[in-house]
Design a protein around this motif. Structure first.
Motif, short mmCIF file in Angstrom:
data_model
loop_
_atom_site.label_atom_id
_atom_site.label_comp_id
_atom_site.label_asym_id
_atom_site.label_seq_id
_atom_site.Cartn_x
_atom_site.Cartn_y
_atom_site.Cartn_z
N CYS A 1 0.82 -1.22 0.00
CA CYS A 1 0.00 0.00 0.00
C CYS A 1 0.85 1.27 0.00
O CYS A 1 0.39 2.34 0.41
CB CYS A 1 -0.92 0.00 1.22
SG CYS A 1 -2.14 -1.34 1.20
N LYS B 1 1.75 3.35 -2.18
CA LYS B 1 1.30 4.52 -2.95
C LYS B 1 0.25 5.33 -2.21
O LYS B 1 -0.07 6.46 -2.60
CB LYS B 1 0.78 4.08 -4.31
CG LYS B 1 -0.42 3.15 -4.29
CD LYS B 1 -0.78 2.74 -5.72
CE LYS B 1 -1.91 1.71 -5.73
NZ LYS B 1 -2.22 1.29 -7.12
N TYR B 2 -0.31 4.77 -1.14
CA TYR B 2 -1.31 5.49 -0.36
C TYR B 2 -0.74 6.01 0.97
O TYR B 2 -1.48 6.54 1.80
CB TYR B 2 -2.51 4.59 -0.07
CG TYR B 2 -3.19 4.08 -1.31
CD1 TYR B 2 -3.81 4.95 -2.21
CD2 TYR B 2 -3.19 2.72 -1.61
CE1 TYR B 2 -4.42 4.49 -3.36
CE2 TYR B 2 -3.80 2.24 -2.76
CZ TYR B 2 -4.41 3.13 -3.63
OH TYR B 2 -5.01 2.66 -4.77
N ARG C 1 7.61 -5.46 -2.64
CA ARG C 1 7.83 -4.41 -3.64
C ARG C 1 7.75 -4.95 -5.06
O ARG C 1 7.22 -4.29 -5.96
CB ARG C 1 9.18 -3.72 -3.39
CG ARG C 1 9.18 -2.80 -2.17
CD ARG C 1 10.53 -2.17 -1.94
NE ARG C 1 10.47 -1.19 -0.86
CZ ARG C 1 11.52 -0.55 -0.37
NH1 ARG C 1 12.73 -0.77 -0.87
NH2 ARG C 1 11.38 0.32 0.62
N SER D 1 4.00 -5.61 -5.69
CA SER D 1 3.04 -4.54 -5.40
C SER D 1 2.28 -4.08 -6.64
O SER D 1 1.14 -3.62 -6.55
CB SER D 1 3.74 -3.35 -4.74
OG SER D 1 4.74 -2.81 -5.61
#
Length: 244
Positions: free
Chosen positions: A174, A176-177, A216, A219
């Motif tokens: 998560c 990117k958030y 990673r 993701s």
């Protein structure tokens, strides 16, 4: 007449015993190379000379060279196939039952370690496999842990360490958030110098780093949206707190 019968019986028994011994040596030759992956030092450069001496000894006891070579080769090939099957069984086991998977791995490693120890103690084949100054129990635990650690099932991986791996996985899926400070804050305690005993710290940090790298890489395939990520991260944070 009775003496001749006894002589023939003794000769037959000696032949049978020698055949069994050749089979055992060939079997050890086939299993020996795999011992290098299980904590034993293998001396493959000695196999030619050892086999030559065994064959010469068998000829001196009445075996033909062809028969001696055949028994050694057949037993070696059988042992090689056996090891391959054992390795397949350990790696192909269903991981949906984690406890059973861990038990199966440790049992498989234990069988191979026991076999390698016998090869190293055999008066003939010990020139192929060196007997290490470590107990079978310690070897099995160390080797099994190496195989089970990526799945979080090693003997040193406490519920807290496993929860830490889940937390790292969540923040990287998560990412990117989350801001970088937010991500760091969720996992900071796992990297604190005094969080784990010295004997465990290096293993734990290596495990966390492996989880991070895998997360990673994967993701991009994550389908979590912002709301779902908020829930996933919060649940893992609570689980980590409860496992302390």
């Amino acid at each position: 007449m009775l003496g001749a019968l006894w002589a023939n019986s003794a000769e037959a028994q000696a032949t049978t015993d020698l055949a069994k011994r050749l089979d055992q040596i060939g079997y050890n030759m086939g299993r020996g190379p795999s011992c290098g992956e299980f904590g034993f030092k293998v001396h493959g450069e000695n196999i030619g000379a050892m086999a030559g001496e065994v064959i010469a000894d068998a000829r001196g006891k009445g075996f033909s060279e062809d028969l001696a070579v055949s028994r050694l080769t057949n037993a070696r090939d059988r042992a090689t196939r056996e090891v391959d099957q054992e390795m397949e069984q350990m790696t192909a086991f269903d991981m949906s039952d984690e406890a059973l998977f861990a038990e199966n791995t440790r049992r498989g490693v234990g069988k191979i370690v026991k076999s390698c120890r016998a090869i190293a103690k055999d008066p003939v084949t010990r020139v192929l496999v060196e007997d290490p100054p470590v107990s079978n129990e310690d070897l099995v635990r160390e080797l099994s842990d190496e195989m089970l650690a990526p799945a979080g099932l090693a003997s040193w991986q406490t519920p807290y360490i496993r929860a830490g791996g889940d937390m790292i996985r969540a923040v990287n899926y998560c990412a990117k958030y989350l801001t970088r400070p937010q991500s760091d804050a969720y996992v900071a305690e796992l990297y604190a110098p005094t969080r784990f005993p010295p004997a465990v710290r290096g293993k734990a940090v290596a495990y966390f780093d492996q989880v991070k790298q895998r997360a990673r890489r994967n993701s991009a395939n994550s389908s979590f949206d912002a709301a779902e990520c908020k829930g996933v991260v919060a649940r893992n944070a609570e689980a980590l707190k409860a496992a302390r």
